[in-house]
Design an enzyme around this catalytic site. Structure first.
Site, PDB file in Angstrom:
ATOM      1  N   HIS A  76      56.361  57.206 -48.612  1.00 52.53           N
ATOM      2  CA  HIS A  76      56.853  57.667 -49.915  1.00 52.53           C
ATOM      3  C   HIS A  76      55.675  57.886 -50.877  1.00 52.53           C
ATOM      4  O   HIS A  76      55.303  57.001 -51.627  1.00 52.53           O
ATOM      5  CB  HIS A  76      57.821  56.629 -50.480  1.00 52.53           C
ATOM      6  CG  HIS A  76      58.604  57.100 -51.655  1.00 52.53           C
ATOM      7  ND1 HIS A  76      59.886  56.659 -51.913  1.00 52.53           N
ATOM      8  CD2 HIS A  76      58.307  57.943 -52.676  1.00 52.53           C
ATOM      9  CE1 HIS A  76      60.333  57.226 -53.024  1.00 52.53           C
ATOM     10  NE2 HIS A  76      59.377  58.008 -53.507  1.00 52.53           N
ATOM     11  N   HIS A 101      53.843  60.825 -53.620  1.00 51.17           N
ATOM     12  CA  HIS A 101      53.922  62.088 -54.361  1.00 51.17           C
ATOM     13  C   HIS A 101      52.514  62.650 -54.490  1.00 51.17           C
ATOM     14  O   HIS A 101      51.688  62.104 -55.213  1.00 51.17           O
ATOM     15  CB  HIS A 101      54.547  61.865 -55.741  1.00 51.17           C
ATOM     16  CG  HIS A 101      55.967  61.397 -55.680  1.00 51.17           C
ATOM     17  ND1 HIS A 101      57.036  62.267 -55.561  1.00 51.17           N
ATOM     18  CD2 HIS A 101      56.501  60.152 -55.682  1.00 51.17           C
ATOM     19  CE1 HIS A 101      58.167  61.575 -55.523  1.00 51.17           C
ATOM     20  NE2 HIS A 101      57.862  60.285 -55.585  1.00 51.17           N
ATOM     21  N   ASP A 150      55.614  54.737 -53.349  1.00 46.98           N
ATOM     22  CA  ASP A 150      56.152  55.631 -54.382  1.00 46.98           C
ATOM     23  C   ASP A 150      55.039  56.007 -55.361  1.00 46.98           C
ATOM     24  O   ASP A 150      55.235  56.057 -56.579  1.00 46.98           O
ATOM     25  CB  ASP A 150      57.336  54.994 -55.122  1.00 46.98           C
ATOM     26  CG  ASP A 150      58.121  56.015 -55.957  1.00 46.98           C
ATOM     27  OD1 ASP A 150      57.855  57.226 -55.844  1.00 46.98           O
ATOM     28  OD2 ASP A 150      58.998  55.588 -56.737  1.00 46.98           O
TER      29      ASP A 150
END
Length: 452
Positions: free
Chosen positions: A61, A63, A308
Site C-alpha cells: 500500500h 502512493h 499507506d
C-alpha cells in the site's frame, strides 16, 4: 557488464543464527563463516556484525503519485524512500492522474519503476473507472497486461455500491486477483476530521465514527463469502474492525487485512496540537484501538503491516486542520516503528516481522519470484537492519520528495544499513545510493537476465 559480487559477513538471520551471505549474479547463498574460495574471491566485503538480515520488505500500500502529482512524489523518489526503509518491492495505488484504470497506465508505472531500479514497483489497478464508483474499470485488460495486475483498489475512496463490489469480487476471482477495500462509509464520514469521541467534541472537530469502517468490512466479508473470492482490507484502524475480521476468518472467509505503522503507534491525542501531520485517513484512534491492532497482528487476525505512504507538498500540510490534506509518509520509518510497537514490547519476534512485512504481503499481492529468503539461489532482495541503534528521526532520514512524516523529532530505534535489490545495493552504510548508479545497476541486471 555484470554487477559486482558482495560477501556479507556475520549477519544474524531472524532465527538468531549467524551466517555469511554471498551475493553473486543477483542470487544469494549462505556460506559457512570464514569461507574463502574461488566463489568469494574478488567479492566486496561488508561487515554485518550486529545487523539483522531480513528478506526484502514488501509494501502492499504505497502512493507514488506518478503520473499526475509529481509535485508530491514520483516513482523514482518514492522507490528511493522505499529502499531507505528496507523495501525492495512496493505496490503503487491507483489514485494518480490519469487514474491507473487501463493497461497503458499500469504498464507505464511498472516501466518507471524498472528504470529507476530502487525497488520492484507493481501497480495496483483501479476497481472503477476514474475511481468514480460507477462502473468497473478495464480489470481484465490490466490483469493480462505486461504488468500482470493482481491487486485492485479504489483506495482513497470506498467502493460503496454493494452490487459493484460484488461484481468486482466475481471478476478478480477468475484470475486469482484480490480487491483491496478502503472501508469508509461516505455518508457516515462526510466532512469528518478526526476520530469520533469525547476528544472530537472537545476540539470542535467533526467526528469519524468507528462504525463507518466496521460496517463496510462486515458487508464485504459476507460478499466475499458469497462469491468465494479474495478480499483484502486496507488500513484497519479500530478494535471493532479487528473483531469483524477475526469472526470472518473463523468462518473460513478468504479475507486478509493490513494495519499501518502509524495506527500501531500513534493515537488521537496528538490531534490536540492541530498539527496537520497527524491528519490521516482513517484517523488516528484511541489507545484501545492501538492495543487491539497490535494484538490482532500478534494472533494473525491482521496479516500484514502496510505503510499507506501518502506524500503531500508542504503547503498541503502547513495549513488549518480543516483545509489540510489527509496522509503521512511512512516508508522510511516503518521498520523503526514496527520495532517500537511490536518487537520491543515483546509482541513479535524478528521472524514475525519478516512475515508481516515481507512474506505475507508478497503472497497476498501474488508477487512473482519472491521466494523464501536466504535459501541457496534465492533472489538477492534483502535488508540489513541495526536494531540496537537509536536516533532522532529527522529530515535526513527522508529519501522521498515530501516531508509530511508524523515522526519528525521523535527518537526511534533502529536503522536500515543496507538494502539490496536484484543483487545490487540501493542503500550502503545507511546512505541511499545515488540514482544514476542504481539505474546503471538495474540496467546491468536486466541485461544479465536477458542473456542469462
Amino acid at each position: 557488464m555484470s554487477n559486482p559480487s558482495y560477501l556479507i559477513v556475520g549477519a544474524t538471520l531472524v532465527s538468531g543464527e549467524r551466517t555469511d551471505l554471498l551475493v553473486q549474479d543477483a542470487r544469494l547463498t549462505p556460506v559457512a563463516p570464514n569461507t574463502s574460495n574461488s566463489s568469494t574471491a574478488g567479492a566486496i566485503r561488508i561487515d554485518a556484525e550486529g545487523l539483522v538480515a531480513l528478506p526484502g520488505l514488501v509494501d502492499l500500500h504505497t502512493h507514488l503519485r506518478e503520473p499526475g502529482f509529481e509535485q508530491s512524489e514520483t516513482v523514482l523518489t518514492g522507490s528511493r524512500a522505499a529502499a531507505a526503509g528496507g523495501f525492495t518491492s512496493v505496490f503503487a495505488m491507483a489514485n494518480t492522474m490519469p487514474v491507473s484504470d487501463t493497461a497503458g497506465v499500469v504498464e507505464q508505472v511498472m516501466a518507471l519503476g524498472d528504470d529507476a531500479g530502487f525497488a520492484t514497483v507493481r501497480p495496483i489497478g483501479a476497481v472503477t473507472v476514474g475511481l468514480a464508483g460507477e462502473r468497473l474499470s478495464e480489470i481484465g485488460a490490466m490483469a493480462h497486461s505486461r504488468a500482470q495486475v493482481r491487486v485492485f483498489s479504489d483506495d482513497g475512496k470506498c467502493i460503496h455500491d454493494s452490487l459493484l463490489m460484488r461484481r468486482a469480487l466475481e471478476y478478480v476471482k477468475t484470475f486469482d486477483g484480490v480487491v483491496a477495500q478502503h472501508a469508509q462509509d461516505p455518508r457516515l464520514t462526510e466532512n469528518a476530521q478526526m476520530n469520533e469521541g469525547a476528544l472530537s467534541s472537545e476540539l470542535g472537530l467533526k467526528g469519524w465514527p468507528a462504525v463507518a469502517e466496521e460496517s463496510i468490512i462486515a458487508r464485504d466479508v459476507l460478499l466475499a463469502e458469497h462469491v468465494g473470492a479474495r478480499l483484502h482490507v486496507c488500513h484497519v484502524s479500530t478494535a471493532g474492525s479487528v473483531e469483524v475480521i477475526r469472526w470472518a476468518k473463523s468462518r473460513g472467509i478468504v479475507v486478509t487485512a493490513e494495519a499501518t505503522p502509524h495506527h500501531l503507534l500513534l493515537t488521537e491525542d496528538l490531534v490536540r496540537s492541530y498539527d496537520a501531520r497527524y491528519k490521516v485517513n482513517p484517523p488516528l484512534r484511541r489507545d484501545e484501538d492501538v492495543e487491539a491492532l497490535r494484538a490482532g497482528l500478534a494472533d494473525g487476525t491482521i496479516d500484514i503491516i502496510a505503510t499507506d505512504h501518502a506524500p503531500h507538498p508542504t503547503e498541503s500540510k502547513e495549513s488549518e486542520w480543516d483545509a489540510a490534506s489527509f496522509g503521512m509518509v511512512g516508508l522510511e520509518s516503518a521498520l523503526s516503528v514496527a520495532q517500537t510497537a511490536l518487537v520491543d514490547t515483546g509482541l513479535l519476534q524478528w521472524a514475525d516481522i519478516a512475515r508481516v512485512l515481507s512474506q505475507k504481503p508478497a503472497e497476498i499481492g501474488r508477487l512473482a519470484d519472491h521466494s523464501h529468503a536466504f535459501e541457496p539461489g534465492a533472489p538477492a532482495n534483502f535488508t540489513l537492519y541495526d536494531p540496537s541503534s537509536s536516533s532522532t528521526f529527522d529530515l535526513d532520514r527522508l529519501a522521498g520528495k515530501s516531508t509530511n512524516s508524523p515522526y519528525l523529532g521523535l527518537t526511534l530505534p533502529g536503522r536500515v544499513q543496507y538494502t539490496f535489490h536484484h543483487g545490487y545495493p540501493t542503500v550502503l552504510g545507511g546512505t541511499v545510493v545515488d540514482s544514476t548508479t542504481v539505474a546503471a545497476s538495474a540496467a546491468a541486471w536486466k541485461a544479465g537476465r536477458t542473456h542469462g
